[in-house]
Design a protein around this motif. Sequence first.
Motif, PDB file in Angstrom:
ATOM      1  N   GLY A   1     -64.534  42.478  18.244  1.00  0.00           N
ATOM      2  CA  GLY A   1     -64.271  43.228  19.468  1.00  0.00           C
ATOM      3  C   GLY A   1     -64.369  44.723  19.339  1.00  0.00           C
ATOM      4  O   GLY A   1     -63.956  45.454  20.226  1.00  0.00           O
ATOM      5  N   CYS A   2     -64.901  45.185  18.197  1.00  0.00           N
ATOM      6  CA  CYS A   2     -64.923  46.639  18.044  1.00  0.00           C
ATOM      7  C   CYS A   2     -66.347  47.123  17.916  1.00  0.00           C
ATOM      8  O   CYS A   2     -67.083  46.604  17.113  1.00  0.00           O
ATOM      9  N   ILE A   3     -66.712  48.006  18.526  1.00  0.00           N
ATOM     10  CA  ILE A   3     -67.779  48.630  19.248  1.00  0.00           C
ATOM     11  C   ILE A   3     -67.801  47.810  20.527  1.00  0.00           C
ATOM     12  O   ILE A   3     -68.266  46.695  20.580  1.00  0.00           O
ATOM     13  N   CYS A   4     -67.140  48.315  21.537  1.00  0.00           N
ATOM     14  CA  CYS A   4     -67.167  47.558  22.773  1.00  0.00           C
ATOM     15  C   CYS A   4     -67.473  48.502  23.917  1.00  0.00           C
ATOM     16  O   CYS A   4     -67.174  49.690  23.866  1.00  0.00           O
ATOM     17  N   ALA A   5     -68.092  47.939  24.930  1.00  0.00           N
ATOM     18  CA  ALA A   5     -68.528  48.769  26.050  1.00  0.00           C
ATOM     19  C   ALA A   5     -67.343  49.379  26.765  1.00  0.00           C
ATOM     20  O   ALA A   5     -67.424  50.485  27.294  1.00  0.00           O
ATOM     21  N   ILE A   6     -66.236  48.639  26.789  1.00  0.00           N
ATOM     22  CA  ILE A   6     -65.073  49.134  27.518  1.00  0.00           C
ATOM     23  C   ILE A   6     -64.533  50.391  26.839  1.00  0.00           C
ATOM     24  O   ILE A   6     -64.283  51.400  27.473  1.00  0.00           O
ATOM     25  N   GLY A   7     -64.389  50.336  25.513  1.00  0.00           N
ATOM     26  CA  GLY A   7     -63.863  51.490  24.790  1.00  0.00           C
ATOM     27  C   GLY A   7     -64.843  52.635  24.718  1.00  0.00           C
ATOM     28  O   GLY A   7     -64.445  53.786  24.558  1.00  0.00           O
ATOM     29  N   SER A   8     -66.142  52.326  24.853  1.00  0.00           N
ATOM     30  CA  SER A   8     -67.132  53.388  24.706  1.00  0.00           C
ATOM     31  C   SER A   8     -66.962  54.456  25.769  1.00  0.00           C
ATOM     32  O   SER A   8     -67.385  55.594  25.579  1.00  0.00           O
ATOM     33  N   VAL A   9     -66.314  54.115  26.873  1.00  0.00           N
ATOM     34  CA  VAL A   9     -66.045  55.117  27.909  1.00  0.00           C
ATOM     35  C   VAL A   9     -65.300  56.302  27.308  1.00  0.00           C
ATOM     36  O   VAL A   9     -65.588  57.458  27.602  1.00  0.00           O
ATOM     37  N   GLN A  10     -64.346  55.985  26.426  1.00  0.00           N
ATOM     38  CA  GLN A  10     -63.574  57.057  25.806  1.00  0.00           C
ATOM     39  C   GLN A  10     -64.442  57.918  24.916  1.00  0.00           C
ATOM     40  O   GLN A  10     -64.292  59.154  24.886  1.00  0.00           O
ATOM     41  N   ASN A  11     -65.334  57.276  24.159  1.00  0.00           N
ATOM     42  CA  ASN A  11     -66.194  58.050  23.278  1.00  0.00           C
ATOM     43  C   ASN A  11     -67.099  58.966  24.076  1.00  0.00           C
ATOM     44  O   ASN A  11     -67.338  60.102  23.691  1.00  0.00           O
ATOM     45  N   ILE A  12     -67.600  58.471  25.203  1.00  0.00           N
ATOM     46  CA  ILE A  12     -68.454  59.300  26.049  1.00  0.00           C
ATOM     47  C   ILE A  12     -67.655  60.502  26.549  1.00  0.00           C
ATOM     48  O   ILE A  12     -68.121  61.636  26.504  1.00  0.00           O
ATOM     49  N   SER A  13     -66.442  60.234  26.999  1.00  0.00           N
ATOM     50  CA  SER A  13     -65.672  61.339  27.555  1.00  0.00           C
ATOM     51  C   SER A  13     -65.328  62.341  26.459  1.00  0.00           C
ATOM     52  O   SER A  13     -65.359  63.554  26.682  1.00  0.00           O
ATOM     53  N   LEU A  14     -65.006  61.849  25.276  1.00  0.00           N
ATOM     54  CA  LEU A  14     -64.722  62.770  24.170  1.00  0.00           C
ATOM     55  C   LEU A  14     -65.961  63.573  23.839  1.00  0.00           C
ATOM     56  O   LEU A  14     -65.896  64.780  23.598  1.00  0.00           O
TER      57      LEU A  14
ATOM     58  N   LEU B   1     -68.441  64.367  25.792  1.00  0.00           N
ATOM     59  CA  LEU B   1     -68.811  65.321  26.832  1.00  0.00           C
ATOM     60  C   LEU B   1     -67.896  66.530  26.822  1.00  0.00           C
ATOM     61  O   LEU B   1     -68.318  67.639  27.126  1.00  0.00           O
ATOM     62  N   PHE B   2     -66.626  66.321  26.480  1.00  0.00           N
ATOM     63  CA  PHE B   2     -65.678  67.408  26.687  1.00  0.00           C
ATOM     64  C   PHE B   2     -65.147  68.024  25.405  1.00  0.00           C
ATOM     65  O   PHE B   2     -64.323  68.915  25.451  1.00  0.00           O
TER      66      PHE B   2
ATOM     67  N   LEU C   1     -75.543  57.033  18.383  1.00  0.00           N
ATOM     68  CA  LEU C   1     -76.473  56.494  19.370  1.00  0.00           C
ATOM     69  C   LEU C   1     -76.081  55.085  19.800  1.00  0.00           C
ATOM     70  O   LEU C   1     -76.177  54.728  20.980  1.00  0.00           O
ATOM     71  N   SER C   2     -75.616  54.279  18.843  1.00  0.00           N
ATOM     72  CA  SER C   2     -75.310  52.892  19.179  1.00  0.00           C
ATOM     73  C   SER C   2     -74.173  52.814  20.191  1.00  0.00           C
ATOM     74  O   SER C   2     -74.180  51.967  21.085  1.00  0.00           O
TER      75      SER C   2
ATOM     76  N   LEU D   1     -76.226  58.349  34.786  1.00  0.00           N
ATOM     77  CA  LEU D   1     -76.581  57.475  33.683  1.00  0.00           C
ATOM     78  C   LEU D   1     -77.720  58.070  32.868  1.00  0.00           C
ATOM     79  O   LEU D   1     -77.735  57.995  31.642  1.00  0.00           O
ATOM     80  N   ALA D   2     -78.654  58.693  33.558  1.00  0.00           N
ATOM     81  CA  ALA D   2     -79.759  59.308  32.830  1.00  0.00           C
ATOM     82  C   ALA D   2     -79.345  60.648  32.239  1.00  0.00           C
ATOM     83  O   ALA D   2     -79.797  61.035  31.176  1.00  0.00           O
ATOM     84  N   ALA D   3     -78.439  61.332  32.966  1.00  0.00           N
ATOM     85  CA  ALA D   3     -78.082  62.674  32.515  1.00  0.00           C
ATOM     86  C   ALA D   3     -77.246  62.656  31.243  1.00  0.00           C
ATOM     87  O   ALA D   3     -77.355  63.547  30.418  1.00  0.00           O
ATOM     88  N   ILE D   4     -76.399  61.626  31.109  1.00  0.00           N
ATOM     89  CA  ILE D   4     -75.492  61.618  29.952  1.00  0.00           C
ATOM     90  C   ILE D   4     -76.227  61.725  28.630  1.00  0.00           C
ATOM     91  O   ILE D   4     -75.902  62.587  27.815  1.00  0.00           O
ATOM     92  N   PRO D   5     -77.207  60.905  28.386  1.00  0.00           N
ATOM     93  CA  PRO D   5     -77.867  61.059  27.088  1.00  0.00           C
ATOM     94  C   PRO D   5     -78.568  62.400  26.939  1.00  0.00           C
ATOM     95  O   PRO D   5     -78.617  62.964  25.853  1.00  0.00           O
ATOM     96  N   VAL D   6     -79.078  62.940  28.054  1.00  0.00           N
ATOM     97  CA  VAL D   6     -79.724  64.245  27.956  1.00  0.00           C
ATOM     98  C   VAL D   6     -78.695  65.292  27.540  1.00  0.00           C
ATOM     99  O   VAL D   6     -78.934  66.096  26.640  1.00  0.00           O
ATOM    100  N   VAL D   7     -77.538  65.258  28.207  1.00  0.00           N
ATOM    101  CA  VAL D   7     -76.486  66.229  27.871  1.00  0.00           C
ATOM    102  C   VAL D   7     -76.047  66.062  26.428  1.00  0.00           C
ATOM    103  O   VAL D   7     -75.907  67.025  25.678  1.00  0.00           O
ATOM    104  N   LEU D   8     -75.833  64.817  26.045  1.00  0.00           N
ATOM    105  CA  LEU D   8     -75.313  64.589  24.704  1.00  0.00           C
ATOM    106  C   LEU D   8     -76.345  64.901  23.639  1.00  0.00           C
ATOM    107  O   LEU D   8     -76.001  65.298  22.538  1.00  0.00           O
ATOM    108  N   SER D   9     -77.626  64.690  23.963  1.00  0.00           N
ATOM    109  CA  SER D   9     -78.621  64.943  22.936  1.00  0.00           C
ATOM    110  C   SER D   9     -78.767  66.428  22.669  1.00  0.00           C
ATOM    111  O   SER D   9     -79.227  66.837  21.624  1.00  0.00           O
ATOM    112  N   LYS D  10     -78.282  67.247  23.627  1.00  0.00           N
ATOM    113  CA  LYS D  10     -78.371  68.681  23.397  1.00  0.00           C
ATOM    114  C   LYS D  10     -77.472  69.121  22.263  1.00  0.00           C
ATOM    115  O   LYS D  10     -77.637  70.172  21.687  1.00  0.00           O
TER     116      LYS D  10
END
Lengths: 414, 219, 564
Positions: free
Chosen positions: A87-100, A102-103, A111-112, B27-36
Amino acid sequence: MLIWHAVLSAQQQQPQRFPRPEFEGGYVFPERQYPDQRGPIWEYVDVAVLVIALSITSWMVIKKRSRKGILLMSVFSLAYFGFYRQGCICAIGSVQNISLALFSKDYAIPLSVLMFFMVPLLFALLFGRVFCASVCPMGAIQELTGFRQVRVPVWLNSTLSAIPFVYLGLAVLFSATGSDFIICRYDPFVGIFRREAPYTMVIFGSLLLITGIFVNRPYCRYLCPHGVLQRIFSSFSVRHLKISPDECKSCRLCESGCPYDAILRSDAVREDEQVSKPFNGSLPYLLIVPVLAAGLGILMYNLSPVLSGASADVRLAREIKLERDKGIKATSKAATAFLESGKTEDSLYAEEARITGRFRKGAPWVGIFLGLSLGIGLFRFTIRNIRTEYEPDRGRCYSCGKCFKFCPVKAKTQ
Amino acid sequence: MESKEDKFSTRREFVKTAGRLAAIIPLAAIPVVLSKKEKVRGYVWQIDPMKCTACEQCRTNCIMTPSAVKCTNANPMCGYCDFCPGYLRQGAKKYSTAAEDQLCPTGAITRRFVEEPYFEYTIDEKLCDGCSKCVKGCGDFGNGSLYLQIMHNLCQNCNQCAIARKCPSDAVIRVPASRPYIRKDEGAENRAKVARMMKVRPPFHKWDFPPDIELSQSC
Amino acid sequence: MTKYSDKQISAFKGISLAAGIFTLVIAISMLLSLVQLKKIDPTSNPSLQAVKDQFDRDPENRDLAEQVRAMDLMARRAYFSSRWQVETGTYLLLAGAIAFVLFRRLIAGNEKPARSLLPGRPDIIAERRNYRKYLLIAGASVTLLAIVSSFVMRRELPSPGRKPGSPPAARTTAAHPLASDLPDAVNWPFFRGDGSHGVAGGESYPTSWDGASGKNIKWITATPNPGKNSPVIWKEKLFITGAGNNVLEVYCIDKNDGHIIWTGSGLDFQGASAEVPESDAEAGMAVPTAAVNQDYVCAIFGNGNLVCFDHDGKLAWGKNIGVPGGTYGFSSSLLICNNTLLVQFDSQEKIAILGLDLKTGEKKWETARTGRPVNSSPVLATFGGQPQVIINGNPNVSAYDPETGQELWSQPGVSGDVAPSLAVNSTLVYAVTDYYKIIAMKPGKDNSPAWEDNTFTPDVSSPAANDQYLFVATGNGDAACYNSEKGDTLWSHYFNNPIYSSPVIAGGNVYFLDRTGIMHIARADKEFTLVGESPLGENTDATPAFSEGKIFIRSKNNLYCISK
């Protein structure tokens, strides 16, 4: 002055008290090899399996219309993504990684993990919630153990369905500020997948599963934060599961088949109806949506000092400050360690201010998101939707295929 | 009637298409932003043996049972003493492999005679459960060659390490995945090099990511 | 969908029931063994510990040894078998659960879809009206919440923590401790001279003398009571303190001929403590060195008695700042900056730095320090125009403003038994202790270590630095010279006896006084050149004082003046 002896306090010294031995017999120091992690290639194998599983499920749902196929796929997903990958690398938790990612300027997402976030949502946009149908291991485990079907009253269902929005908002906020990863921490099923967990987790997970035998997919419906995103994307899906293989006769028999009340009834224009005005007079009510968004935004802004308590650094700073200002002894382990460490308080307080500042900036957006979701969600029901056939609510239908066998219509032989 | 229905269906279609576009864009923008982000790389968790105070919590705080933390012996630093304070418990009257004199509760340290007066001590990782008793003994009275490390074939590399959360000396930190172990037997210059590479801020930031980090798995 | 016969269905039902019960049984037994696992924590087994204690009391008893071995083996076996049980149990649990689910699914799959007509939903138009109502209610309540919370929460917003301290002190360039770049050649006001840096002013000092023959020994004075502290000098007066049975005294000695001008008591004031805290008998109560400026001389004793005299011996004030509960009593020497007396306070209960008004003894400020107590002494330095008192603490080196006590910066330093004081030059601060390392750091808020080395680490002696070199003397008898900027070891030399006093850089040479009284003098240069080795004839521990071409060395019972 004075001589001290060998019993020194912390581990922190580098005492070479006993000199390096000089071996005469030709002794060679053993080579110490530390074990490596799982090779990175396997992460991409996981992504490939994800794509294949989603494709097969989409085919099962839309073309083949096979409930059995969906169930078999669930078994595979449970085995692979659940018990094998634990259950680890999961799409549900990946939301947190994306937010981390981005911010926070220091974290770069692998990438995975990014793929695990994007691919299920992409498929949702194309084919509906096929991820939820049989690829997500949590959905799979709930699907497979849902024997009975108890209906939840509409008002309860609607109220509880608000929880995932709050969960998602808080999860994104906490992970963006690097305070906590609540999706991982409160994941009920990962204990079952790993076959060990603190017993609170095991109890929570088992209770949820047992509840799920009767009230199907409780986590998906009332807790899963990723489900919010799936809902949004699936609402605009290009193709989606259709209940009837052919034309719908509005016989209503499928309604009893859906445990989630996700089927929207056909609602053709009646003889005596006046449907002239756009949105049938509901347009003024659209104005309440921004009010809700702004109001919740302000509320969250005001709550941000409370929310910033999720960060351990903020809690420590407040505890130390309380001791300095009011003399209330700081007794937590972290506080004792901090005081003994000789670190300066100024940087601790500066850090607290920085984190609380980030919460002040981020929390209003969570409030706006919640306000918009609530507003649009309610507003949808004030609109006159004309439907000629029974179709699934694209946002809420999990594409599980249970309704297939309830529809009496046979596909036209070709 | 028909025209009204048509009006609705086209309006609905419009909303649908608009929605699809609106959904695709982020959805398309996220990887672009992150790849920067330059230098996309990853991290793993590891114990800094210089900060570890052998508090015995690694054994119980890890989500795995047995813990992913194991003890190892840095042989180049070891004194090879007959009286090993990490092997023999306090108050042991004789120096031998007798069970009543051993410190390790699971019997994971093996003592082997090399030559007079040196003995080699090795940890059997299958038995070790990361309790750090030997680490404390060796650190307090010996050369400090026994130390704890997180073994990466066992560690799940959680987003938020449960041991890191509770470590009283903030000794569990993120390290570049290319250098997943902080070895005591490597010498001070290498340690300094790793420390410079990591450039971690004052250690109460548990979620700090060191700048030069390597791509790795994360959950 | 395959149809199963009724017999098969009932068989399935039976199997699934069996599987369900099996799963439940396994779950319960696992719970029990989990509880057992927690009880037999192998790292703390009280019954095993009891037998081990018994064995410790009677170590020759072979039977007890056998008992310990047997119990230990049992405990370990029990622990590992419980772990194995839990692991296998999870597999069994899983198998049972899967069997249960599988068969139930087969049963369910066999059932015909129970189509039923659900009760009709209420009128759509009414429903839509309801939702409009909900929307209005939601809007109103959220607005109300937002307004209410704005008033309630805002008031309670904790301001980002700020220390209740004054704004940073104005930078004074006048009257800061090192008014000129050159160290004072006449006065030796603190433990290691001007600023307590270990660097003496003046061009030339004696390089050879002999205690036995009296060569170059100008005068010798017997000190009435011994003490480990170093002499401090202001103009013509030299001050030391001594302690004996019920006696704590400050002596003012004439620098030129060695006669005692006046003796002041460290017990004769209101609030003086006569307590002698449990301490290392060898060290005694007179460990910290006094501090002197143009008006006053202050001294502190191991029980916290702090006294201040004017240069003529009149007591200005005295107070006891607390009898420390620790093992060694006070050991940190005093410093004076402008009109503030700086006291480094280290004890088991409290670690702080105090600033007292020099004239009245009133406490101007007290700043708590964090970490563990140390035995080092503070130094005074100016960096970036900001005068600061810097302390070699454990585990941080921290600097404070001498006027306000505000902490200016704090960087990780050394740990363990921290006794040596810091060395400073114009750009770097050096912290060291034995069994750890030398670390050179740039003073300031950012963590900026410059270099580190752990080859020569003193346990007692404090290193001395100038802008080219750092000199270190160890308790082994090694003396070493490092490039103070880069940290390369330039030279080292083994003088056979341990060195406790701190090296002093004076007149182009560096002076190392070992414990047997021999002063080893080398060129303060990048290569080792021995200039002289001069024995005193007595054991010495205290760092010597340098003033106007004379060296003042204190042994246990005597004070020597060396002069060419």
